[in-house]
Design an enzyme around this catalytic site. Structure first.
Site, PDB file in Angstrom:
ATOM      1  N   GLY A 157       0.978   1.816  -0.385  1.00  0.00           N
ATOM      2  CA  GLY A 157       2.320   1.621   0.140  1.00  0.00           C
ATOM      3  C   GLY A 157       2.410   1.047   1.533  1.00  0.00           C
ATOM      4  O   GLY A 157       3.508   0.968   2.084  1.00  0.00           O
ATOM      5  N   VAL A 158       1.276   0.620   2.136  1.00  0.00           N
ATOM      6  CA  VAL A 158       1.351   0.087   3.497  1.00  0.00           C
ATOM      7  C   VAL A 158       1.514  -1.435   3.509  1.00  0.00           C
ATOM      8  O   VAL A 158       1.595  -2.032   4.578  1.00  0.00           O
ATOM      9  CB  VAL A 158       0.097   0.483   4.322  1.00  0.00           C
ATOM     10  CG1 VAL A 158       0.036   1.978   4.501  1.00  0.00           C
ATOM     11  CG2 VAL A 158      -1.178  -0.038   3.676  1.00  0.00           C
ATOM     12  N   GLY A 159       1.550  -2.069   2.326  1.00  0.00           N
ATOM     13  CA  GLY A 159       1.849  -3.505   2.268  1.00  0.00           C
ATOM     14  C   GLY A 159       0.650  -4.407   2.128  1.00  0.00           C
ATOM     15  O   GLY A 159       0.705  -5.570   2.536  1.00  0.00           O
ATOM     16  N   LYS A 160      -0.427  -3.924   1.525  1.00  0.00           N
ATOM     17  CA  LYS A 160      -1.630  -4.763   1.403  1.00  0.00           C
ATOM     18  C   LYS A 160      -1.382  -5.945   0.473  1.00  0.00           C
ATOM     19  O   LYS A 160      -1.693  -7.086   0.799  1.00  0.00           O
ATOM     20  CB  LYS A 160      -2.799  -3.914   0.883  1.00  0.00           C
ATOM     21  CG  LYS A 160      -3.190  -2.763   1.798  1.00  0.00           C
ATOM     22  CD  LYS A 160      -4.396  -2.019   1.276  1.00  0.00           C
ATOM     23  CE  LYS A 160      -4.131  -1.293  -0.028  1.00  0.00           C
ATOM     24  NZ  LYS A 160      -3.117  -0.221   0.112  1.00  0.00           N
ATOM     25  N   THR A 161      -0.823  -5.682  -0.715  1.00  0.00           N
ATOM     26  CA  THR A 161      -0.618  -6.754  -1.694  1.00  0.00           C
ATOM     27  C   THR A 161       0.453  -7.730  -1.215  1.00  0.00           C
ATOM     28  O   THR A 161       0.282  -8.950  -1.302  1.00  0.00           O
ATOM     29  CB  THR A 161      -0.224  -6.154  -3.049  1.00  0.00           C
ATOM     30  OG1 THR A 161      -1.237  -5.238  -3.479  1.00  0.00           O
ATOM     31  CG2 THR A 161      -0.078  -7.247  -4.091  1.00  0.00           C
ATOM     32  N   SER A 212     -16.008  16.498   9.132  1.00  0.00           N
ATOM     33  CA  SER A 212     -15.082  16.587  10.266  1.00  0.00           C
ATOM     34  C   SER A 212     -14.376  17.934  10.364  1.00  0.00           C
ATOM     35  O   SER A 212     -13.693  18.193  11.355  1.00  0.00           O
ATOM     36  CB  SER A 212     -14.035  15.471  10.171  1.00  0.00           C
ATOM     37  OG  SER A 212     -13.266  15.608   8.991  1.00  0.00           O
ATOM     38  N   LYS A 264      -5.626  10.707  11.533  1.00  0.00           N
ATOM     39  CA  LYS A 264      -5.554  12.151  11.792  1.00  0.00           C
ATOM     40  C   LYS A 264      -4.521  12.473  12.876  1.00  0.00           C
ATOM     41  O   LYS A 264      -3.754  13.436  12.757  1.00  0.00           O
ATOM     42  CB  LYS A 264      -6.934  12.672  12.192  1.00  0.00           C
ATOM     43  CG  LYS A 264      -7.945  12.623  11.052  1.00  0.00           C
ATOM     44  CD  LYS A 264      -9.335  13.039  11.512  1.00  0.00           C
ATOM     45  CE  LYS A 264     -10.324  13.005  10.350  1.00  0.00           C
ATOM     46  NZ  LYS A 264     -11.692  13.355  10.752  1.00  0.00           N
TER      47      LYS A 264
END
Length: 817
Positions: free
Chosen positions: A370-374, A691, A734
């Site tokens: 959902g971050v707009g890669k495509t 971590s 994080k």
């Protein structure tokens, strides 16, 4: 055989032709004047039967004409314009209702216009007189045509003996020409052309040319016939017929469909401007194709291969848009933020402008869904002015999907790389390989291994697809891959790509994206316009904070779309007529109660519960580590689906806690009478990584000492047996997760201070960021005094953590609520 009626009317003796005649279409049969034409009409054909019946009872004249456009019930427009007036000289009705009639042509006529359509066709006509030039020329033409026709009859095996005597009895030039035309076996179009030719001399000249052609065909046929054996197998007979057809067509200067197709294929190969190796293979395959029978199974295989080779854009490419300012404007128009990716594309454009033969970059966009890669790949293609291709690799397990199948397999085709290049019709598109981290592998091969050649600039200039079996240059293609995680990508494949991380968005960034992109798009998609609906910023902020929890904006867009659809329903029903302004308090009516609350899970400081930070497939997230002590014999229990690395971190934390027991004010033999249980909630979700080491150590020491952990503090870092805090990855994700969850203080490894440059300034200002070099720094910041005890910096009876540890590095001095 068509002959003049011996006792019929001679030329010049026929009565006048009526101005209106009933019209009888004769199909492909062309009737000439003075020729006899027998006809049989079934009783079911009422129109034609009525026509003949009434004509025979009247003036006995009808118009015969050929059909130019075949039809079951031809209209006036379907007929030729010139026909023959004919007389019904004999008619007989049989018992079954069939009518047999004998017609004789009288004169050429032109059909002027339709005069009647029912119950049968009638037309207005005019007579066309012949144009005869008496003299030596016409006699010579007659003699030549008669000789050619007699020679043709002698060669034709199906000629009747009655034609030659009938031929010698005709003295009129026009009648002779018509007689020969009717019996020479010409096509309907050729016979109609001769009927429409009124000058007799011209008619003889055309007839001479046609008879010479037919005579050559007959002579060639006899020649071929004499060269083959009388008895042949079926295969030999088929071959003979094909060779005979070839020879005939060669003599006529004509070619068959197969030869035409081969010539067209050869011309296409020349026009395709193939590279030398591909051209050589294409010519070899075309030679094989020419020697095959079209009925052969290999014929279609070879033809399909040539079609693929010709259709590929070997040298066809789109022109790049090298205007850097315009490209930057397009990228900014389509996407908010993502500055690193935009800078990389603009850098490529700048170098491309200075160096024309630059190879295309191979980028890998890594980030949560959902971050707009495509969509970023589509925007890049638009900014460069290139074609865009998207190929999803999710679930692909067959290596042939990339490289294609060899032509030995039935139904073989090129791989999806070559297929997509062909559809794009350009050899320099922007090629997006989506979900590269979700490739599979099984007994059919490993697709990721096949991609090594595709995504290697040092090799893909000569990419060989198994089907084509010739190199194709992919170096001009801009390959962009996308992935949610880097870990599943094989190291060799990862090494060939330039990785660009697309982390999750902050709430402020989501607000800008929703305002500039998501809201206008959903308003348009749901049939609304800005004059009917408007979202307040407070409503969008509430949507982001309380109705979605994600790194990207996909669910946010869905929620906005849901609100738009409910508003659209009101306008559709007519219950809503004025603009709807969506406020934060209205969201409950549209979407129901709030789904997420960003306060911490524990409202109070708790003993044995520490807040950690993790990176997931959807971005950063917080997790809670719980530790407790129960009577036992020093056993360690770990629950919550912890992976191997996380279990080792837990053991390291326990060992460190045991080694510091005296300083912590705990009896050194405490573990001999107690078991340790460390649990991380959300047990259905697998967890792994180093971590959480400091978080588990903090929760355990909190339980051992009875000191609660501050609920406002979150932490991350790997722990060693000596208590050192080592750097970890995913700092930006994080920190953003802690900010979303309402944490006020974040403890990070000191060596990760440099990674804070990626964190938005607004988030850095709102958080207190503390950098720890060892666990004592973490405990000093995270643990509070025991409930009910006097405030003290002492951890144990002998020393304080402040005296035993290094100073804590604090970036922000004050907490901001």
């Amino acid at each position: 055989m068509v002959t003049p009626e011996d006792g019929g009317v001679k030329a010049g003796d026929q009565p006048g032709i009526p101005a209106i005649l009933p019209v009888l279409p004769s199909g492909e049969t062309i009737v000439y004047p003075f020729m006899v034409f027998p006809i049989a009409i079934a009783a079911a054909d009422e129109r034609r039967a009525k026509l003949i019946d009434e004509a025979a009872a009247g003036d006995k004249m009808i118009g015969l004409v050929g059909v130019a456009r075949p039809n079951d019930q031809p209209s006036f427009e379907d007929l030729y314009g010139v026909g023959t007036a004919a007389a019904v000289i004999r008619m007989l009705k049989l018992p079954d209702g069939t009518i047999q009639a004998l017609l004789q042509g009288r004169a050429r006529i032109r059909f002027l216009e339709s005069a009647q359509t029912e119950p049968y066709l009638k037309a207005r006509v005019e007579e066309l007189p012949e144009e005869i030039e008496e003299g030596v020329e016409v006699r010579a033409l007659m003699k030549n045509v008669q000789t050619l026709f007699e020679k043709m009859l002698s060669l034709a095996s199906n000629a009747t003996e009655e034609l030659i005597p009938a031929l010698s009895g005709i003295q009129e030039p026009g009648t002779l020409a018509d007689f020969i035309a009717a019996n020479a076996g010409l096509s309907a179009a050729e016979r109609q052309d001769l009927l429409e030719t009124l000058p007799v001399n011209e008619r003889f000249r055309k007839l001479t040319k046609l008879l010479n052609r037919e005579l050559e065909i007959l002579e060639l046929g006899n020649k071929i016939q004499s060269q083959v054996k009388d008895e042949m197998t079926k295969a030999q007979r088929d071959y003979y017929l094909r060779e005979q057809l070839k020879a005939i067509q060669k003599e006529l200067g004509e070619t068959d469909e197969r030869t035409i197709a081969l010539n067209e294929m050869r011309e296409k190969i020349k026009q395709a401007d193939l590279p030398p190796e591909a051209a050589k293979e294409a010519e070899r395959e075309l030679g094989r194709l020419a020697s095959m029978s079209p009925a052969s199974a290999e014929y279609s295989v070879a033809k399909t291969y040539l079609d693929w080779v010709i259709a590929l854009p070997w040298h066809r490419s789109t022109v790049d848009n090298l205007d850097i300012d315009q490209a930057e404007a397009v990228l900014n128009e389509d996407h908010y933020d993502l500055e690193k990716v935009k800078d990389r594309i603009l850098d490529y454009l700048a170098v491309r402008k200075l160096k024309e033969n630059m190879r295309g970059p191979i980028l890998c966009f890594v980030g949560p869904p959902g971050v707009g890669k495509t969509s970023l790949g589509q925007s890049i293609a638009r900014s460069l002015g290139r074609k865009f291709i998207r190929m999803s690799l999710g679930g692909v397990r067959d290596e042939a999907e990339i490289r294609g199948h060899r032509r030995t397999y039935v139904g073989a085709l090129p791989g999806r790389i070559i297929q997509a290049i062909r559809r794009a019709e350009s050899n320099n598109p922007v090629f997006m390989l989506d979900e590269v981290d979700k490739l599979g592998a099984d007994f059919r091969g490993d697709p990721s291994a096949a991609l090594l050649e595709v995504l290697d600039p040092e090799q893909n200039f000569a990419f060989v697809d198994h089907y084509l079996d010739v190199p194709f240059d992919l170096s001009n293609v801009m390959f962009i891959t996308t992935a949610n995680l880097l870990d599943p990508i094989p190291p060799a494949l990862r090494d060939r790509m330039e990785v660009l991380a697309l982390p999750g968005y902050t709430e402020d960034e989501k607000l800008h994206i929703a305002r500039r992109y998501l809201v206008p798009r959903q308003i348009a998609e749901n049939g609304l316009d800005p004059e009917r609906i408007q979202f307040e910023d407070a409503a969008l902020a509430t949507l982001i904070r309380h109705y979605t929890r994600e790194a990207g904006v996909r669910n946010l867009e869905r929620e906005i779309g849901t609100v738009c659809r409910k508003v659209a329903r009101g306008f559709a029903r007519g219950s809503q007529t004025q603009m709807m302004v969506i406020r934060a308090e209205d969201l409950h009516d549209y979407l129901g109660p709030q789904r997420f609350h960003h306060e911490l899970a524990e409202e109070n400081d708790e003993v044995g519960v520490a807040t950690g930070l993790a990176v997931t497939a959807v971005g950063g997230d917080i997790l809670f580590v719980e530790a407790t002590l129960i009577p036992g014999h020093g056993a360690l229990m770990l629950t919550g689906q912890l992976g191997g690395v996380m279990q080792e971190s837990a053991r390291a934390g326990v060992t460190y806690a045991r080694s510091r027991a005296q300083l912590l004010g705990v009896p050194e033999d405490w573990y001999e009478k107690l078991d340790i249980h460390i649990h991380i909630p959300a047990g259905a979700i697998p967890k792994d990584g180093p971590s959480a080491g400091v978080t588990m150590a903090t929760a355990l020491i909190s339980t051992m000492t009875g000191r609660p952990v501050s609920k406002d503090v979150a932490m991350t870092g790997e722990i060693t047996l000596r208590g050192r805090v080592l750097p970890v990855g995913g700092i930006k994700e994080k920190v953003l997760a802690a900010h979303r969850a309402g944490v006020k203080t974040v403890i990070l490894p000191a060596d990760n201070e440099k990674d804070l440059e990626e964190v938005p300034p607004q988030v850095r200002e709102e958080l207190r960021l503390v950098f720890a070099r060892n666990v004592d720094d973490v405990l000093h910041m995270a643990l509070k005094e025991k409930r009910g005890a006097e405030p003290s910096v002492h951890v144990g009876p002998e020393s304080s953590l402040a005296e035993q540890t290094s100073e804590v590095a604090v970036v922000a001095d004050s907490e901001k609520g």
